[in-house]
Enzyme design. Structure first.
Site, short mmCIF file in Angstrom:
data_model
loop_
_atom_site.label_atom_id
_atom_site.label_comp_id
_atom_site.label_asym_id
_atom_site.label_seq_id
_atom_site.Cartn_x
_atom_site.Cartn_y
_atom_site.Cartn_z
N LYS A 115 0.82 -1.22 0.00
CA LYS A 115 0.00 0.00 0.00
C LYS A 115 0.85 1.26 0.00
O LYS A 115 0.49 2.27 -0.62
CB LYS A 115 -0.94 0.00 1.21
N GLU A 200 -2.93 7.05 7.78
CA GLU A 200 -3.56 8.03 6.90
C GLU A 200 -4.56 8.87 7.68
O GLU A 200 -5.06 8.44 8.74
CB GLU A 200 -4.32 7.33 5.76
N ARG A 292 -6.90 -8.08 -9.33
CA ARG A 292 -7.64 -9.33 -9.55
C ARG A 292 -9.07 -8.98 -9.94
O ARG A 292 -9.44 -7.81 -9.95
CB ARG A 292 -7.65 -10.16 -8.27
#
Length: 473
Positions: A115, A200, A292
């Site tokens: 990430k 975050e 995916r």
């Protein structure tokens, strides 16, 4: 075209891939554990391969799966979603074994699976991201607290290699930061074998909007519109809608352009999803990219008319994408409701067991993707989702009506399911107006809780017992 594809998965997605293979006249190979030997995907596949006695290990062992593909002479492997679908090591080993991986390159999976690396790549390419940090593991708690104060509470802690709602903690106040950080690290290590955690700014009550991407091996990239995935419980989606019922054409155009730019920045190929958070002022921020096929891909198929699994296979086979952005438009609205075998009254705990009756909903523009059937015993080892109900109509309001009707028709006996809870969502005025965000279920869960009711089969049994006792008296 490929002659034979091995499906490195189970359940509903394995059934879906088998159907796509059949449409393309491709033979399919289903792998299965002992616990899955009666599963629908095993009954439907052209060929089967017992991967493991253990219910989990075989689906997570790259060497066993590659060995199976070689023995069965499969030319390609489709990973589906979950399990090893976003495992860069597995994708690399498949390619090294001379087998085609139906998905993006392993380097892209690795880059977007981290990430923090994904954030940095987006920043470098001018993609808006939520204010955040690098991994915090090498810093002292005093330094972490200082960073959190600068960002401003609430903050969210995330596992760098996380996904599926795992390795996430929202921290409202500084007093909870240390315990949340340690808990997040433990969960990250357990599920992803990587304890790196970053921070975050927590965007409160945003909408969760994702754009479906298709990209071939020749640099052609398009998006197939968006899905609103805001209705979720503990970061797990329950209902998905395409397109977003409250999005303006201008915002859709801007977000779609950014999603395509994000895919191009990663040199992405095959099908993928760019996920965003959207605040009350229509500011949007890149959250992550799923490398995916998504569980909710069916709603995109319904509104666009494109078979995403089939497209994945054709792109992996080297075909040029024959769709341009101008070819993509929404044909009404589609809604997907995930039907889980869970006891809603008992904190949604999984409720595996034998299905004594199974009557899926039918009718125009009603689709059920499932792997279960009457007398099938749901194993206790896997995800609790047993079916996806997908409906389409010309307007959002009519789509909600159709979903409500279909849920009322859908009868599953023997196990408890989320169907009554989903029916109550359909009755809710805010849901019908499109007035919801990621806090929807958190705020409304108790109001949406169905009344305690007995299974019809239990009622019949109770009546039989009562009659027997009366006769004996």
């Amino acid at each position: 075209m490929f002659k034979r594809i091995l499906i490195a998965n189970r359940g509903e997605i394995a059934v879906r891939i088998i159907r796509a293979c059949n449409d393309l006249n491709i033979e399919s190979v289903a792998i299965y554990s002992r616990a899955d030997r009666e599963s629908m995907h095993v009954k439907m596949a052209t060929h089967t391969y017992p991967i493991s006695e253990d219910p989990i290990k075989g689906y997570l062992d790259p060497d066993l799966i590659i060995q199976a593909a070689k023995e069965m002479e499969a030319e390609a492997i489709h990973p589906g979603y979950g399990f090893l679908s976003e495992n860069a090591f597995f994708a690399k080993k498949v390619k090294e074994a001379g087998i085609v991986w139906i998905g993006p390159d392993s380097e892209v999976i690795a880059k977007m699976g981290d990430k923090n690396a994904a954030r940095n790549l987006m920043i470098a390419n001018g993609i808006p991201v939520v204010p955040g940090t690098e991994p915090l593991n090498t810093l002292s708690m005093y330094e972490i607290q200082k960073i959190a104060r600068k960002i401003g509470y609430p903050v969210i802690l995330k596992a760098s290699s996380g996904g599926g709602g795992r390795g996430i903690r929202v921290v409202q106040e500084e007093k909870d930061l240390e315990s949340s950080f340690e808990a997040c690290k433990r969960e990250a290590l357990t599920f992803f074998k990587n304890e790196d955690v970053f921070m975050e700014k927590y965007i409160q009550n945003p909408r969760h909007i994702e754009f479906q991407i298709l990209s071939d091996n020749y640099g052609n990239v398009i998006h197939l519109l968006e899905r609103d995935c805001s209705i979720q419980r503990r970061h797990q989606k329950l209902i998905e809608i395409a397109p977003c019922p409250t999005m303006s054409m201008d915002l859709r155009r801007r977000m779609g352009s950014v999603a395509v730019a994000a895919a191009k920045a990663t040199k992405y190929t095959n099908a993928g999803t760019v996920e965003f958070l959207v605040d009350d002022y229509n500011n949007f921020y890149f959250m992550e990219m799923n490398t995916r096929i998504q569980v909710e891909h069916g709603v995109t198929e319904e509104i666009t008319g494109y078979d995403l699994i089939g497209r994945q296979i054709r792109i992996a086979n080297g075909e040029i994408l024959d769709i341009t952005q101008s070819d993509v438009y929404a044909q009404g609205f589609a809604i997907e409701a995930r039907i889980n075998a869970e006891d809603v009254q008992n904190d949604f705990v999984p409720n595996p067991g034998k299905i004594t009756s199974y009557y899926p909903a039918l009718g125009p523009f009603v689709r059920v993707d499932s792997y279960v059937y009457k007398d099938f015993t749901i194993p206790p080892f896997y995800d609790s989702m047993i079916a996806k109900l997908i409906v389409r109509a010309t307007s959002y309001d009519l789509a909600v009506n159709k979903l409500q009707r279909a849920l009322n028709e859908f009868k599953i006996r023997g196990v408890k399911t989320t169907i009554p809870f989903l029916i109550n969502i359909c009755h809710d005025k805010d849901f019908r107006r499109g007035n919801f965000d990621t806090s929807y279920l958190e705020q409304k869960a108790q109001d949406l809780m169905p009344q305690e009711s007995r299974d019809d089969s239990d009622l019949v049994a109770a009546i039989a017992v009562a009659l027997t006792n009366a006769l004996e008296e």
